[in-house]
Design a protein around this motif. Structure first.
Motif, PDB file in Angstrom:
ATOM      1  N   UNK A 244      27.711 -99.149   6.559  1.00 35.04           N
ATOM      2  CA  UNK A 244      28.846 -98.236   6.437  1.00 35.04           C
ATOM      3  C   UNK A 244      28.386 -96.780   6.515  1.00 35.04           C
ATOM      4  N   UNK A 245      27.256 -96.471   5.861  1.00 29.43           N
ATOM      5  CA  UNK A 245      26.717 -95.101   5.942  1.00 29.43           C
ATOM      6  C   UNK A 245      26.374 -94.771   7.391  1.00 29.43           C
ATOM      7  N   UNK A 246      25.750 -95.729   8.080  1.00 29.07           N
ATOM      8  CA  UNK A 246      25.392 -95.512   9.478  1.00 29.07           C
ATOM      9  C   UNK A 246      26.600 -95.239  10.343  1.00 29.07           C
ATOM     10  N   UNK A 247      27.698 -95.967  10.077  1.00 33.01           N
ATOM     11  CA  UNK A 247      28.919 -95.749  10.855  1.00 33.01           C
ATOM     12  C   UNK A 247      29.507 -94.384  10.559  1.00 33.01           C
ATOM     13  N   UNK A 248      29.520 -94.008   9.270  1.00 32.12           N
ATOM     14  CA  UNK A 248      30.079 -92.713   8.895  1.00 32.12           C
ATOM     15  C   UNK A 248      29.297 -91.565   9.525  1.00 32.12           C
ATOM     16  N   UNK A 249      27.967 -91.724   9.593  1.00 24.81           N
ATOM     17  CA  UNK A 249      27.112 -90.669  10.141  1.00 24.81           C
ATOM     18  C   UNK A 249      26.855 -90.835  11.632  1.00 24.81           C
ATOM     19  N   UNK A 250      27.280 -91.974  12.189  1.00 24.87           N
ATOM     20  CA  UNK A 250      27.117 -92.257  13.622  1.00 24.87           C
ATOM     21  C   UNK A 250      25.650 -92.171  14.047  1.00 24.87           C
ATOM     22  N   UNK A 471      27.664 -79.908  16.436  1.00 24.85           N
ATOM     23  CA  UNK A 471      27.515 -79.666  14.991  1.00 24.85           C
ATOM     24  C   UNK A 471      28.100 -80.824  14.184  1.00 24.85           C
ATOM     25  N   UNK A 472      29.233 -81.358  14.619  1.00 31.77           N
ATOM     26  CA  UNK A 472      29.846 -82.496  13.924  1.00 31.77           C
ATOM     27  C   UNK A 472      28.970 -83.740  14.021  1.00 31.77           C
ATOM     28  N   UNK A 473      28.299 -83.924  15.163  1.00 29.32           N
ATOM     29  CA  UNK A 473      27.402 -85.080  15.304  1.00 29.32           C
ATOM     30  C   UNK A 473      26.248 -84.988  14.320  1.00 29.32           C
ATOM     31  N   UNK A 474      25.714 -83.781  14.144  1.00 31.05           N
ATOM     32  CA  UNK A 474      24.580 -83.586  13.245  1.00 31.05           C
ATOM     33  C   UNK A 474      25.032 -83.588  11.780  1.00 31.05           C
ATOM     34  N   UNK A 475      26.201 -83.037  11.523  1.00 31.32           N
ATOM     35  CA  UNK A 475      26.641 -82.821  10.140  1.00 31.32           C
ATOM     36  C   UNK A 475      28.136 -83.142   9.999  1.00 31.32           C
ATOM     37  N   UNK A 476      28.501 -84.427  10.031  1.00 30.23           N
ATOM     38  CA  UNK A 476      29.927 -84.799  10.012  1.00 30.23           C
ATOM     39  C   UNK A 476      30.637 -84.522   8.697  1.00 30.23           C
ATOM     40  N   UNK A 477      29.887 -84.255   7.625  1.00 29.97           N
ATOM     41  CA  UNK A 477      30.515 -83.983   6.335  1.00 29.97           C
ATOM     42  C   UNK A 477      30.389 -82.512   5.940  1.00 29.97           C
ATOM     43  N   UNK A 478      30.285 -81.645   6.913  1.00 27.67           N
ATOM     44  CA  UNK A 478      30.149 -80.212   6.649  1.00 27.67           C
ATOM     45  C   UNK A 478      31.523 -79.550   6.597  1.00 27.67           C
ATOM     46  N   UNK A 479      31.843 -78.928   5.459  1.00 27.16           N
ATOM     47  CA  UNK A 479      33.113 -78.203   5.365  1.00 27.16           C
ATOM     48  C   UNK A 479      33.100 -76.991   6.296  1.00 27.16           C
ATOM     49  N   UNK A 480      31.900 -76.471   6.582  1.00 29.64           N
ATOM     50  CA  UNK A 480      31.797 -75.304   7.472  1.00 29.64           C
ATOM     51  C   UNK A 480      32.260 -75.681   8.877  1.00 29.64           C
ATOM     52  N   UNK A 481      31.875 -76.870   9.356  1.00 26.73           N
ATOM     53  CA  UNK A 481      32.299 -77.301  10.688  1.00 26.73           C
ATOM     54  C   UNK A 481      33.816 -77.341  10.794  1.00 26.73           C
ATOM     55  N   UNK A 482      34.443 -77.920   9.786  1.00 24.40           N
ATOM     56  CA  UNK A 482      35.904 -78.025   9.822  1.00 24.40           C
ATOM     57  C   UNK A 482      36.555 -76.645   9.739  1.00 24.40           C
ATOM     58  N   UNK A 483      35.972 -75.754   8.915  1.00 25.58           N
ATOM     59  CA  UNK A 483      36.546 -74.413   8.837  1.00 25.58           C
ATOM     60  C   UNK A 483      36.428 -73.688  10.183  1.00 25.58           C
ATOM     61  N   UNK A 484      35.262 -73.766  10.808  1.00 22.34           N
ATOM     62  CA  UNK A 484      35.077 -73.080  12.085  1.00 22.34           C
ATOM     63  C   UNK A 484      36.025 -73.616  13.154  1.00 22.34           C
ATOM     64  N   UNK A 485      36.209 -74.917  13.160  1.00 25.57           N
ATOM     65  CA  UNK A 485      37.141 -75.499  14.132  1.00 25.57           C
ATOM     66  C   UNK A 485      38.560 -75.024  13.847  1.00 25.57           C
ATOM     67  N   UNK A 486      38.915 -74.974  12.557  1.00 21.84           N
ATOM     68  CA  UNK A 486      40.231 -74.463  12.191  1.00 21.84           C
ATOM     69  C   UNK A 486      40.411 -73.014  12.592  1.00 21.84           C
ATOM     70  N   UNK A 487      39.356 -72.219  12.417  1.00 22.67           N
ATOM     71  CA  UNK A 487      39.454 -70.801  12.761  1.00 22.67           C
ATOM     72  C   UNK A 487      39.643 -70.610  14.266  1.00 22.67           C
ATOM     73  N   UNK A 488      38.981 -71.430  15.070  1.00 24.02           N
ATOM     74  CA  UNK A 488      39.156 -71.332  16.523  1.00 24.02           C
ATOM     75  C   UNK A 488      40.601 -71.651  16.899  1.00 24.02           C
ATOM     76  N   UNK A 489      41.157 -72.717  16.312  1.00 21.27           N
ATOM     77  CA  UNK A 489      42.567 -73.032  16.570  1.00 21.27           C
ATOM     78  C   UNK A 489      43.466 -71.891  16.081  1.00 21.27           C
ATOM     79  N   UNK A 490      43.106 -71.303  14.949  1.00 20.20           N
ATOM     80  CA  UNK A 490      43.861 -70.174  14.399  1.00 20.20           C
ATOM     81  C   UNK A 490      43.855 -69.008  15.394  1.00 20.20           C
ATOM     82  N   UNK A 491      42.687 -68.708  15.950  1.00 21.73           N
ATOM     83  CA  UNK A 491      42.578 -67.618  16.919  1.00 21.73           C
ATOM     84  C   UNK A 491      43.370 -67.920  18.187  1.00 21.73           C
ATOM     85  N   UNK A 492      43.489 -69.204  18.510  1.00 25.14           N
ATOM     86  CA  UNK A 492      44.265 -69.609  19.692  1.00 25.14           C
ATOM     87  C   UNK A 492      45.760 -69.718  19.386  1.00 25.14           C
TER      88      UNK A 492
END
Length: 570
Positions: A244-250, A471-492
Motif C-alpha cells: 500500500x505504501x508503494x502504491x501511494x508513493x508510486x 515534483x508530485x512524483x518525487x513528493x506526493x505528500x507535499x503540501x507545497x506541491x499542492x499549494x504551488x499548483x493551486x497558485x498557478x490555477x489562481x494566476x490563470x
C-alpha cells in the motif's frame, strides 16, 4: 436477412452510476429517479454533441462518436449537469478512440473493451481517457487533461497511460484512488524512516538523520527516482502494508530497516522490498564503529545502489555518494540532533537547534552544513510566523553567505542562490542557471518546486505544471506541491480548481497560512463575497497573523461595506 456489420474508427464512451446496486436494494424509488435523470441528461448531451447511444444496461450506457473532441465535451456536460440538481447522480466515465465493429443493434471490438476497462478504473465525477484519445485533443484549449500514470488493465496486453479531464467541475482523482494496478516506475525507491532500536528513545534523532543521509545520497544517482524526505516520513510510525505504501508513493522498491546504538558501536539493518511482489530481495546488517560514520554512510549508500541496479536495471553510480565533512563524530551527532529538533517546527525546538548549531560553527567554522542549518532555522521562524519575517531573514543571511563562501557547489547553496537571484534581484536567467546547476548534482524536489515557481512568475504556466508533475512524483505528500499548483490555477483565474488544490494543501498541513489566504481570496474573486467573509471570519485568531484581519477587510470591501473595511485598515 443477415444484419450488416461495419468496421470503423470511433470514440467510445462507457458510463455507469456509482453505488446504484446498493441504492436499488435500499431505496428502489430513489434508484429509479437517479436512473431516470441519468438517462435524460445522457440523451440531451448526446443530441447536442452528435453522439449515438447504442445501449443502456441497468445503471450504465454505451455510446459512440465520430469525433473525440465532441465525445469529451459531451462527457464534461454530462458530469457537470449530474453533479447539480436533484437528485445528484454520481457517474464515472471512460473514453477511448479505437476500432469497433458496429451494427444497428450492437457495438463490439477491442475499442469497446478498452473503453470499458478505462471506465472501470474511475471514481464518481471523473472522466478518464486512454492515451490514444488524449492524443486527439492536442491544441484544444477548451479541454485540459493530465496523466495519472501507466496502468495494467484486465485483458489488455500492454500497460496503458491513463489521463483525466481536469476542466472546472470535473473530479480529478489521485493515481492511488483508481481501481487498477498502477505500473510502478521501473527504477524508483522510497527510503522509509529507519526505526530506532536503541534502548534510549532520544537516539531517534540519529536514525532519522541517517535516513535523510541515505535519501540524499541516492538522490544523486541519475536515472533513479527517489521519494523525498517529506513523503517518506509521512509513513513514520504508521502500521501500513508495504504494497500500500508503494502504491501511494508510486515506487517499485521500498527500503526499510533499523539502527541500534550501544556505546560507540552501531548496528544498522537494511532491507530492500519489491513492492509488486511484497518480496524482500536483499537484506544486510552492518556492525560498525561510530568513528567511521561517514565511511559507513558511503558504504551503505553504494551497496544499496548496486543492489538496486542488479534488481532494476542499469544506471551509473559514482565512486562516492557521501562526502563526509572533516569534523569529529560527536560534532556530527550534535548537528543531526539540532536538525532533528528544528524540523519539529516549534519555537523552543528551533531556538534550541539554532543555539546548538551556533556553538558548533564557533568551534568548526568550516562546517558548511551547520551554517546552512542555522539559516534554515531562521527561515523557518520567519516563514511559520514565530519571528517577524524581515528580522528572521536578516539574522539568517550571514550564515547563508558563509556557507556559499565555503562551498557554493552544494545543492543547498545553489538552491538558495536561485532564491536570491529570483526574489531579491529578479535576475531570471541567473535563477535558472543556479537551478539547473543544482539539478545536475541532485534531483531533490526543491529544485522542481522552485522551477515551477519561477516559470509561474513569468506566466509560463504549462511549463510550470510540467515541473510540478515531476515534483508530485518525487513528493506526493507535499503540501507545497499542492499549494504551488493551486497558485498557478489562481494566476490563470481558474479559481475553483485553485481552491481544490489549496484544500488538499491544508489537509496535509493544517496551518498552511498562504494556502488559507489564497483560498479565501479565490472565493472573493469568484464573486462569492458572503461566503468569503464567512471563510475569513471563521479562521482562528493568532497573535501577529494578519490573514484573518486582511481577509475580512477585503471581503467587507467586496461587499461594499466600506465602514467595516476602513475599520480593518485602521
Amino acid at each position: 436477412m443477415k444484419e450488416k456489420k461495419v468496421r470503423q474508427l470511433a470514440a467510445v464512451m462507457f458510463t455507469d452510476i456509482v453505488g446504484y446496486t446498493a441504492l436499488m436494494e435500499g431505496d428502489e424509488e430513489a434508484a429509479i429517479k437517479v436512473r431516470s435523470r441519468h438517462r435524460k441528461v445522457f440523451q440531451q448531451e448526446h443530441e447536442t454533441h452528435q453522439g449515438e447511444i447504442i445501449q443502456y444496461y441497468g445503471d450504465g450506457a454505451l455510446s459512440i462518436f465520430k469525433s473525440a473532441i465532441e465525445a469529451v465535451h459531451c462527457a464534461i456536460g454530462i458530469q457537470r449537469l449530474l453533479k447539480e440538481g436533484d437528485p445528484v447522480v454520481p457517474v464515472r466515465v471512460g473514453l477511448h478512440m479505437g476500432d469497433i465493429v458496429y451494427s444497428n443493434t450492437e457495438v463490439y471490438g477491442d475499442g469497446v473493451n478498452f473503453a470499458s476497462r478505462i471506465e472501470s478504473l474511475g471514481v464518481a465525477g471523473a472522466i478518464l481517457l486512454s492515451g490514444k484519445l488524449n492524443d486527439e485533443l492536442k491544441n484544444q484549449k477548451q479541454i485540459s487533461t493530465r496523466s495519472l500514470g501507466i496502468f495494467e488493465l484486465k485483458n489488455i496486453t500492454n500497460p496503458v497511460e491513463v489521463f483525466s479531464v481536469t476542466n472546472d467541475g470535473i473530479t480529478v482523482p489521485a493515481p492511488s484512488e483508481l481501481k487498477g494496478k498502477l505500473k510502478k516506475p521501473v527504477k524508483s525507491i522510497a527510503v522509509l524512516p529507519l526505526a530506532n532500536m536503541s534502548s534510549n528513545e532520544e537516539n531517534e534523532y540519529f536514525s532519522d538523520g541517517m535516513t535523510e543521509e541515505i535519501i540524499n545520497a541516492l538522490a544523486k544517482i541519475k536515472g533513479l527516482n527517489v521519494t523525498s524526505r517529506t513523503s517518506s516520513f509521512f509513513f513514520k510510525n504508521k502500521n501500513i502494508p508495504v504494497p500500500q505504501i508503494g502504491k501511494e508513493l508510486n515506487v517499485s522498491t521500498i527500503l526499510e530497516g533499523s539502527i541500534r546504538l550501544a556505546g560507540n558501536q552501531m548496528r544498522i539493518t537494511i532491507q530492500l522490498i519489491d513492492v509488486a511482489d511484497d518480496f524482500h530481495f536483499w537484506s544486510v546488517t552492518f556492525d560498525r564503529s561510530m568513528d567511521d560514520i561517514f565511511a559507513v554512510q558511503d558504504e551503505i549508500s553504494l551497496l544499496i545502489a548496486e543492489k538496486l541496479r542488479e534488481h532494476l536495471g542499469h544506471f551509473d553510480i559514482e565512486d562516492h555518494l557521501v562526502d563526509g565533512p572533516e569534523i569529529p563524530v560527536e560534532i556530527y551527532k550534535r548537528y543531526l540532533k539540532s536538525r532533528y529538533l528544528m524540523l519539529k517546527m516549534s519555537k523552543h525546538d528551533i531556538d534550541t537547534g539554532i543555539s546548538d548549531l551556533q556553538q558548533i560553527v564557533s568551534e568548526y567554522p568550516h562546517f558548511t552544513k551547520a551554517h546552512l542549518g542555522i539559516h534554515l532555522g531562521y527561515a523557518l521562524l520567519g516563514t511559520i510566523g514565530l519571528m517577524p519575517a524581515g528580522e528572521a531573514f536578516a539574522k539568517g543571511q550571514p550564515f547563508l553567505d558563509k556557507a556559499i563562501e565555503l562551498d557554493e557547489t552544494l545543492p543547498e547553496c545553489q538552491l538558495n542562490l536561485s532564491w536570491i537571484s529570483f526574489l531579491q534581484k529578479w535576475d531570471l536567467a541567473l535563477t535558472y542557471r543556479h537551478l539547473n546547476k543544482g539539478l545536475e548534482i541532485s534531483s531533490a524536489v526543491d529544485f522542481y518546486q522552485s522551477m515551477a515557481s519561477t516559470l509561474g512568475a513569468e506566466g509560463k504556466f504549462k511549463a510550470a505544471l510540467n515541473y510540478l508533475e515531476t515534483a508530485f512524483q518525487i513528493d506526493p505528500f507535499s503540501h507545497i506541491n499542492y499549494h504551488l499548483k493551486g497558485f498557478i490555477f489562481y494566476a490563470e483565474e481558474k479559481y475553483e480548481k485553485a481552491i481544490e488544490q489549496f484544500e488538499k494543501s491544508i489537509s496535509l498541513k493544517s496551518d498552511s497560512q498562504v494556502s488559507i489566504q489564497y483560498w479565501g481570496q479565490a472565493l472573493l474573486l469568484q464573486g462569492r463575497n458572503t461566503e468569503g467573509l464567512a471563510f475569513f471570519q471563521n479562521l482562528p485568531d493568532k497573535p501577529g497573523d494578519l490573514t484573518k484581519l486582511g481577509g475580512t477587510t477585503l471581503a467587507h470591501a467586496a461587499l461594499a461595506d466600506m465602514d467595516q473595511a476602513k475599520t480593518g485598515i485602521a
